[in-house]
Design an enzyme around this catalytic site. Sequence first.
Site, PDB file in Angstrom:
ATOM      1  N   ASN A  95      19.662 -50.322 -40.047  1.00  0.00           N
ATOM      2  CA  ASN A  95      18.298 -50.764 -40.319  1.00  0.00           C
ATOM      3  C   ASN A  95      18.216 -51.584 -41.607  1.00  0.00           C
ATOM      4  O   ASN A  95      17.451 -52.551 -41.699  1.00  0.00           O
ATOM      5  CB  ASN A  95      17.352 -49.561 -40.383  1.00  0.00           C
ATOM      6  CG  ASN A  95      16.959 -49.077 -38.999  1.00  0.00           C
ATOM      7  OD1 ASN A  95      17.252 -49.725 -38.003  1.00  0.00           O
ATOM      8  ND2 ASN A  95      16.308 -47.936 -38.929  1.00  0.00           N
TER       9      ASN A  95
ATOM     10  N   CYS B 278      10.219 -47.321 -38.617  1.00  0.00           N
ATOM     11  CA  CYS B 278      11.642 -47.189 -38.944  1.00  0.00           C
ATOM     12  C   CYS B 278      12.052 -48.044 -40.130  1.00  0.00           C
ATOM     13  O   CYS B 278      12.330 -47.530 -41.208  1.00  0.00           O
ATOM     14  CB  CYS B 278      12.494 -47.526 -37.719  1.00  0.00           C
ATOM     15  SG  CYS B 278      12.406 -46.289 -36.411  1.00  0.00           S
TER      16      CYS B 278
ATOM     17  N   LYS C  79      10.260 -47.585 -43.849  1.00  0.00           N
ATOM     18  CA  LYS C  79      10.466 -46.286 -44.505  1.00  0.00           C
ATOM     19  C   LYS C  79      11.951 -45.967 -44.632  1.00  0.00           C
ATOM     20  O   LYS C  79      12.367 -45.287 -45.584  1.00  0.00           O
ATOM     21  CB  LYS C  79       9.702 -45.179 -43.778  1.00  0.00           C
ATOM     22  CG  LYS C  79      10.124 -44.877 -42.344  1.00  0.00           C
ATOM     23  CD  LYS C  79      11.093 -43.716 -42.247  1.00  0.00           C
ATOM     24  CE  LYS C  79      11.409 -43.365 -40.813  1.00  0.00           C
ATOM     25  NZ  LYS C  79      12.451 -42.330 -40.686  1.00  0.00           N
TER      26      LYS C  79
ATOM     27  N   LYS D 168      22.716 -45.148 -38.968  1.00  0.00           N
ATOM     28  CA  LYS D 168      21.390 -45.643 -38.599  1.00  0.00           C
ATOM     29  C   LYS D 168      20.703 -46.345 -39.772  1.00  0.00           C
ATOM     30  O   LYS D 168      20.167 -47.447 -39.614  1.00  0.00           O
ATOM     31  CB  LYS D 168      20.516 -44.484 -38.093  1.00  0.00           C
ATOM     32  CG  LYS D 168      19.070 -44.868 -37.725  1.00  0.00           C
ATOM     33  CD  LYS D 168      19.022 -45.875 -36.587  1.00  0.00           C
ATOM     34  CE  LYS D 168      17.596 -46.278 -36.225  1.00  0.00           C
ATOM     35  NZ  LYS D 168      16.830 -45.214 -35.594  1.00  0.00           N
TER      36      LYS D 168
ATOM     37  N   THR E  75      10.831 -38.408 -39.496  1.00  0.00           N
ATOM     38  CA  THR E  75      11.116 -38.254 -40.925  1.00  0.00           C
ATOM     39  C   THR E  75      10.376 -39.361 -41.679  1.00  0.00           C
ATOM     40  O   THR E  75      10.989 -40.317 -42.150  1.00  0.00           O
ATOM     41  CB  THR E  75      12.633 -38.331 -41.209  1.00  0.00           C
ATOM     42  OG1 THR E  75      13.162 -39.538 -40.618  1.00  0.00           O
ATOM     43  CG2 THR E  75      13.353 -37.135 -40.620  1.00  0.00           C
TER      44      THR E  75
ATOM     45  N   LYS F 195      -0.212 -32.226 -26.545  1.00  0.00           N
ATOM     46  CA  LYS F 195       0.845 -33.155 -26.145  1.00  0.00           C
ATOM     47  C   LYS F 195       1.676 -32.552 -25.010  1.00  0.00           C
ATOM     48  O   LYS F 195       2.056 -33.243 -24.057  1.00  0.00           O
ATOM     49  CB  LYS F 195       1.725 -33.467 -27.359  1.00  0.00           C
ATOM     50  CG  LYS F 195       2.530 -34.738 -27.254  1.00  0.00           C
ATOM     51  CD  LYS F 195       3.215 -35.078 -28.575  1.00  0.00           C
ATOM     52  CE  LYS F 195       2.226 -35.608 -29.599  1.00  0.00           C
ATOM     53  NZ  LYS F 195       2.886 -36.046 -30.848  1.00  0.00           N
TER      54      LYS F 195
ATOM     55  N   GLU G 177      20.038 -41.989 -33.152  1.00  0.00           N
ATOM     56  CA  GLU G 177      19.568 -42.802 -32.021  1.00  0.00           C
ATOM     57  C   GLU G 177      19.444 -44.256 -32.463  1.00  0.00           C
ATOM     58  O   GLU G 177      19.165 -44.529 -33.619  1.00  0.00           O
ATOM     59  CB  GLU G 177      18.242 -42.266 -31.473  1.00  0.00           C
ATOM     60  CG  GLU G 177      17.132 -42.091 -32.498  1.00  0.00           C
ATOM     61  CD  GLU G 177      16.394 -43.370 -32.829  1.00  0.00           C
ATOM     62  OE1 GLU G 177      16.519 -44.338 -32.060  1.00  0.00           O
ATOM     63  OE2 GLU G 177      15.716 -43.403 -33.874  1.00  0.00           O
TER      64      GLU G 177
ATOM     65  N   ARG H 265      15.275 -49.160 -29.444  1.00  0.00           N
ATOM     66  CA  ARG H 265      14.235 -50.064 -29.919  1.00  0.00           C
ATOM     67  C   ARG H 265      12.945 -49.736 -29.204  1.00  0.00           C
ATOM     68  O   ARG H 265      12.949 -49.576 -27.980  1.00  0.00           O
ATOM     69  CB  ARG H 265      14.621 -51.518 -29.621  1.00  0.00           C
ATOM     70  CG  ARG H 265      15.922 -51.988 -30.233  1.00  0.00           C
ATOM     71  CD  ARG H 265      16.426 -53.225 -29.517  1.00  0.00           C
ATOM     72  NE  ARG H 265      16.782 -52.934 -28.126  1.00  0.00           N
ATOM     73  CZ  ARG H 265      17.002 -53.870 -27.193  1.00  0.00           C
ATOM     74  NH1 ARG H 265      16.865 -55.153 -27.503  1.00  0.00           N
ATOM     75  NH2 ARG H 265      17.330 -53.519 -25.975  1.00  0.00           N
ATOM     76  N   GLU H 266      11.843 -49.632 -29.946  1.00  0.00           N
ATOM     77  CA  GLU H 266      10.558 -49.431 -29.281  1.00  0.00           C
ATOM     78  C   GLU H 266      10.292 -50.601 -28.355  1.00  0.00           C
ATOM     79  O   GLU H 266      10.542 -51.753 -28.678  1.00  0.00           O
ATOM     80  CB  GLU H 266       9.435 -49.308 -30.310  1.00  0.00           C
ATOM     81  CG  GLU H 266       9.483 -48.000 -31.066  1.00  0.00           C
ATOM     82  CD  GLU H 266       8.216 -47.763 -31.875  1.00  0.00           C
ATOM     83  OE1 GLU H 266       7.107 -47.949 -31.337  1.00  0.00           O
ATOM     84  OE2 GLU H 266       8.335 -47.397 -33.057  1.00  0.00           O
TER      85      GLU H 266
END
Length: 419
Positions: free
Chosen positions: A194, A246, A249, A190, A68, A17, A134, A137-138
């Site tokens: 969510n 996100c 989970k 966060k 996580t 990577k 953070e 948004r993807e």
Amino acid sequence: MAELGFDVLGLDVDRAKIDTLSAGRVPFYEPGLEEVLVRNLAAGRLRFTSDYAEAAEFADVHFICVGTPQRADSNAADLSYVDAVVDSLAPLLTRPAVVIGKSTVPVGTAARVAARISALAPAGSAVEVGWSPEFLREGFGVQDTLAPNRIVIGTDSARVEEVMRSISATQIAQGIPFMVTDLQTAELVKVSANAFLATKISFINAMAEVSEAAGADVIKLAEALSYDDRIGGKFLGPGLGFGGGCLPKDIRAFMARADELGVEPALSFLREVDAINQRRRARTIDIARGLIGGSFAGRTVGVLGAAFKPNSDDIRDSPALDVAQTISSLGAHVTVYDPEALENAKRAHPDLNYAHSMLEAVRDAEVVLLLTEWAEFRDADPDELAKVVAETRIVDGRNALDPEHWRERGWIYRALGRP
């Protein structure tokens, strides 16, 4: 950070990577990110390493940004990657530094991390910890990082607050809210956000279940609700439900942590939020099965979408792939197409069939399922698809198409929560 003018060293334990990033290539799909990467590599503000000693020597501020994921044996968050960073970095911190957690963690983790770093770091209490969740948004990661809707820093240290204010000076000058809280509140921001968003999505999908039973139209219902400014229209899009790395989970880890804290009843409603979300997948399968006579055995199915959302190649807990895999297990010949997520899907589900275009995916299909709302699928020409399918039947799992337009073109159109 490099785009904002800072000198940045990115660390990862995956050497491949690091080599990819150093060559100016992003190892996943995120619109606009590769351009930022290349620009800052060329400017000399950004480089990458797999050497913790180099990172410890280089940086005044360290950001922990690791995943996580959900643990394999429970709903709780797996903190092993966070702990690995701490245990690898802290013993090398020989001078004053600030460590900022960005990872989404159960409340109480930051205090534990701070104590661990203080115990392991040669600089001791001169290494201070803060937590700054953070909110990106993807698919919108670049803009949400450069211009977030708020910045939250959890700390009881004036020095950590000063460092974060300095790092965030450009955003603060633009009027972006900057909040300072204790560590625990920052950790909760966060997961609370969510949990709220997941609840809103599952609420409208619960209304979709009621609408189907009553013969109502959940799209019109959602529109009517959206005009109430106490509710708003965001995240009121009924359909296949949420997935990704996100929301699923995080709400499960939130419930697990509440149980550990002795307040499990406070979040018990999230179990139904999760259950409603899972039921949307089963309902989509049932609708498709009904359209082809009650059985998938030996039937040909075209699936449009593999990523959990458009503008991403992320397939973690993807509702689209879950539905495709289930239909395949029921005996259908399933072909999947996605503009960006095909390679990830192939690695995760090599038993499915894959196509490199939308038309190829639906060729000879007896039913088509639209499961990720890419613009390419929303803009699809029903007449073009009709030329290659075996039967003009479509299940719109995202309520992304105009039902009347498709029906006028001769298609049998079904969607979640609509007549």
